[in-house]
Design a protein around this motif. Sequence first.
Motif, PDB file in Angstrom:
ATOM      1  N   GLY A  71      11.265  -5.384  12.396  1.00 57.03           N
ATOM      2  CA  GLY A  71      11.524  -3.944  12.388  1.00 57.03           C
ATOM      3  C   GLY A  71      12.409  -3.533  13.544  1.00 57.03           C
ATOM      4  O   GLY A  71      13.373  -2.774  13.369  1.00 57.03           O
ATOM      5  N   TRP A  94       0.811  -1.216   0.000  1.00 59.22           N
ATOM      6  CA  TRP A  94       0.000   0.000   0.000  1.00 59.22           C
ATOM      7  C   TRP A  94       0.851   1.275   0.000  1.00 59.22           C
ATOM      8  O   TRP A  94       0.325   2.379  -0.032  1.00 59.22           O
ATOM      9  CB  TRP A  94      -0.939   0.012   1.208  1.00 59.22           C
ATOM     10  CG  TRP A  94      -0.285  -0.440   2.480  1.00 59.22           C
ATOM     11  CD1 TRP A  94      -0.379  -1.676   3.044  1.00 59.22           C
ATOM     12  CD2 TRP A  94       0.580   0.317   3.332  1.00 59.22           C
ATOM     13  NE1 TRP A  94       0.374  -1.736   4.195  1.00 59.22           N
ATOM     14  CE2 TRP A  94       0.979  -0.527   4.396  1.00 59.22           C
ATOM     15  CE3 TRP A  94       1.066   1.628   3.310  1.00 59.22           C
ATOM     16  CZ2 TRP A  94       1.837  -0.108   5.418  1.00 59.22           C
ATOM     17  CZ3 TRP A  94       1.917   2.046   4.321  1.00 59.22           C
ATOM     18  CH2 TRP A  94       2.286   1.174   5.353  1.00 59.22           C
ATOM     19  N   CYS A  95       2.165   1.100   0.077  1.00 60.41           N
ATOM     20  CA  CYS A  95       3.079   2.249   0.168  1.00 60.41           C
ATOM     21  C   CYS A  95       3.451   2.725  -1.241  1.00 60.41           C
ATOM     22  O   CYS A  95       4.115   2.008  -1.990  1.00 60.41           O
ATOM     23  CB  CYS A  95       4.310   1.824   0.968  1.00 60.41           C
ATOM     24  SG  CYS A  95       5.750   2.867   0.740  1.00 60.41           S
ATOM     25  N   VAL A  96       2.982   3.911  -1.584  1.00 58.27           N
ATOM     26  CA  VAL A  96       3.149   4.413  -2.952  1.00 58.27           C
ATOM     27  C   VAL A  96       4.623   4.531  -3.360  1.00 58.27           C
ATOM     28  O   VAL A  96       5.022   4.037  -4.417  1.00 58.27           O
ATOM     29  CB  VAL A  96       2.412   5.762  -3.141  1.00 58.27           C
ATOM     30  CG1 VAL A  96       2.645   6.313  -4.539  1.00 58.27           C
ATOM     31  CG2 VAL A  96       0.930   5.581  -2.871  1.00 58.27           C
ATOM     32  N   ILE A 121      11.532   0.136  11.945  1.00 58.78           N
ATOM     33  CA  ILE A 121      11.163   0.534  10.579  1.00 58.78           C
ATOM     34  C   ILE A 121       9.898   1.369  10.734  1.00 58.78           C
ATOM     35  O   ILE A 121       8.779   0.854  10.700  1.00 58.78           O
ATOM     36  CB  ILE A 121      10.941  -0.705   9.681  1.00 58.78           C
ATOM     37  CG1 ILE A 121      12.195  -1.598   9.673  1.00 58.78           C
ATOM     38  CG2 ILE A 121      10.566  -0.286   8.267  1.00 58.78           C
ATOM     39  CD1 ILE A 121      13.448  -0.954   9.110  1.00 58.78           C
ATOM     40  N   LEU A 122      10.102   2.658  10.932  1.00 58.01           N
ATOM     41  CA  LEU A 122       8.980   3.539  11.283  1.00 58.01           C
ATOM     42  C   LEU A 122       8.658   4.491  10.145  1.00 58.01           C
ATOM     43  O   LEU A 122       8.431   5.681  10.335  1.00 58.01           O
ATOM     44  CB  LEU A 122       9.326   4.299  12.560  1.00 58.01           C
ATOM     45  CG  LEU A 122       9.587   3.372  13.757  1.00 58.01           C
ATOM     46  CD1 LEU A 122      10.189   4.129  14.912  1.00 58.01           C
ATOM     47  CD2 LEU A 122       8.300   2.680  14.177  1.00 58.01           C
ATOM     48  N   GLY A 123       8.647   3.940   8.974  1.00 51.97           N
ATOM     49  CA  GLY A 123       8.350   4.685   7.758  1.00 51.97           C
ATOM     50  C   GLY A 123       8.829   3.817   6.610  1.00 51.97           C
ATOM     51  O   GLY A 123       9.749   3.028   6.794  1.00 51.97           O
ATOM     52  N   LEU A 124       8.180   3.959   5.487  1.00 53.97           N
ATOM     53  CA  LEU A 124       8.546   3.105   4.349  1.00 53.97           C
ATOM     54  C   LEU A 124       8.764   3.959   3.104  1.00 53.97           C
ATOM     55  O   LEU A 124       8.158   5.022   2.998  1.00 53.97           O
ATOM     56  CB  LEU A 124       7.434   2.091   4.084  1.00 53.97           C
ATOM     57  CG  LEU A 124       7.231   1.027   5.176  1.00 53.97           C
ATOM     58  CD1 LEU A 124       5.982   0.215   4.866  1.00 53.97           C
ATOM     59  CD2 LEU A 124       8.434   0.107   5.297  1.00 53.97           C
ATOM     60  N   GLY A 153       7.421  -9.741   7.053  1.00 50.46           N
ATOM     61  CA  GLY A 153       8.000  -9.305   8.324  1.00 50.46           C
ATOM     62  C   GLY A 153       6.952  -8.792   9.285  1.00 50.46           C
ATOM     63  O   GLY A 153       5.759  -8.728   8.969  1.00 50.46           O
ATOM     64  N   GLY A 154       7.418  -8.447  10.459  1.00 46.51           N
ATOM     65  CA  GLY A 154       6.521  -7.898  11.472  1.00 46.51           C
ATOM     66  C   GLY A 154       7.282  -6.924  12.350  1.00 46.51           C
ATOM     67  O   GLY A 154       8.399  -6.506  12.016  1.00 46.51           O
ATOM     68  N   ALA A 155       6.665  -6.585  13.473  1.00 48.35           N
ATOM     69  CA  ALA A 155       7.265  -5.593  14.366  1.00 48.35           C
ATOM     70  C   ALA A 155       8.633  -6.048  14.885  1.00 48.35           C
ATOM     71  O   ALA A 155       9.552  -5.238  15.024  1.00 48.35           O
ATOM     72  CB  ALA A 155       6.328  -5.319  15.528  1.00 48.35           C
ATOM     73  N   LEU A 158       5.891  -5.415   5.036  1.00 49.51           N
ATOM     74  CA  LEU A 158       5.285  -5.149   6.341  1.00 49.51           C
ATOM     75  C   LEU A 158       3.760  -5.031   6.216  1.00 49.51           C
ATOM     76  O   LEU A 158       3.107  -4.377   7.014  1.00 49.51           O
ATOM     77  CB  LEU A 158       5.882  -3.886   6.970  1.00 49.51           C
ATOM     78  CG  LEU A 158       7.379  -3.949   7.291  1.00 49.51           C
ATOM     79  CD1 LEU A 158       7.824  -2.711   8.048  1.00 49.51           C
ATOM     80  CD2 LEU A 158       7.738  -5.192   8.098  1.00 49.51           C
ATOM     81  N   ASP A 159       3.230  -5.669   5.205  1.00 49.68           N
ATOM     82  CA  ASP A 159       1.766  -5.726   5.075  1.00 49.68           C
ATOM     83  C   ASP A 159       1.183  -6.519   6.245  1.00 49.68           C
ATOM     84  O   ASP A 159       1.843  -7.386   6.807  1.00 49.68           O
ATOM     85  CB  ASP A 159       1.379  -6.421   3.767  1.00 49.68           C
ATOM     86  CG  ASP A 159       1.551  -5.511   2.571  1.00 49.68           C
ATOM     87  OD1 ASP A 159       2.710  -5.282   2.168  1.00 49.68           O
ATOM     88  OD2 ASP A 159       0.533  -5.021   2.051  1.00 49.68           O
ATOM     89  N   ASP A 160      -0.062  -6.241   6.558  1.00 49.73           N
ATOM     90  CA  ASP A 160      -0.698  -6.939   7.672  1.00 49.73           C
ATOM     91  C   ASP A 160      -1.126  -8.363   7.312  1.00 49.73           C
ATOM     92  O   ASP A 160      -1.367  -9.184   8.186  1.00 49.73           O
ATOM     93  CB  ASP A 160      -1.915  -6.145   8.181  1.00 49.73           C
ATOM     94  CG  ASP A 160      -1.488  -4.837   8.852  1.00 49.73           C
ATOM     95  OD1 ASP A 160      -0.327  -4.768   9.303  1.00 49.73           O
ATOM     96  OD2 ASP A 160      -2.303  -3.905   8.909  1.00 49.73           O
TER      97      ASP A 160
END
Lengths: 166, 174
Positions: free
Chosen positions: B132, B74-76, B138-141, B127-129, B104-106
């Motif tokens: 990260g 979902w990250c453009v 990983i607090l931004g993509l 991956g997950g938290a 990092l998709d849910d």
Amino acid sequence: MQNVADRFKPVRTFALFLLSCLLSCAFALAARAQPGSAASSIPTEALIQPEELVRIVQSGKSAKPLILQVGSNVLYAQAHIPGCEYAGAGSTESGRQQLRKRVDALPRNQLIVLYCGCCPWSHCPNVNPAYQELRAMGFTKVWVLYIASNFGTDWVDKGYPIAKGG
Amino acid sequence: MKKAVLLILTVIVVLAVVARRVGRDWVPVKVHGAKRSDNRRLAPDFSLPDINGQKLSLSSYLGKVILLDFWATWCVPCRGEIPRFVELQNKYGDRGLQIIGISLDDSPQPVRDFYQQFKMNYPVALGGAKTGDLYGGILGLPIGFVIDRDGRIYAKHIGATDISVFEKEVKALL
């Protein structure tokens, strides 16, 4: 008379060309805008800056806003604003459903702050759909945290308070 | 007059097609958040399920130059980088480059669909938290790490990064 018309023909063609270029640019901008998802379409008066929200979070006042993260659950689990709740990704229908369920029973004048911070502001797919959803439900005090780059850069790296866990 | 109308329509159609293409592929190409260190730290190992449920660990690629890309469907800006990574893998795969994506998709299904749609040619793990946290949050993509053949982090790029930056670093390590 014919000669005069001929003389102005190149000018007329050039003017028409310019006009068509302008129309095309407008069309291109419309294609880029993607209404409904662009965070940049949120009105400026609905934005709150990080330093302003930090002051509110850290103040001793009892009436705190409801802060909802409407982006990625994985990012939320790594770090989020203390006291905030995860409310589903605003870009998905299931996320907006989760958001609606969370706020449905609240009075419509409840102050709610939304944020995401997944991506640079102009690319965030989540905050505007979530904002529009709350507005459509009749909420009158909805603020959106302006995060220019991402939550890491604009909140965590600045030493603002965070909490961890999902 | 007919000619003028035809000219206008032609220009509109051509520019509209170009604009649509630009609108679809556009990502900012500014490089920001790049951090490079001579005192390279070891890239943390992980073992994660890939999109087919098989285990994918970083250590199994030791000896290769790795481009580790944290992203989400979902990250453009992430989406804009993927086709460039596919090209890079094609170009330098034989010389020892291995790109690894960590989504990092849910949920995995959007990643599987995306993988097919974009004809991705490198492994993608879910991956997950915890993953990260291993990499400092990983607090931004997107966030990309370039890792040398000894498994040490050579560079970290936060945000959409021009592919030429990655290519230059990869070439320096190959």
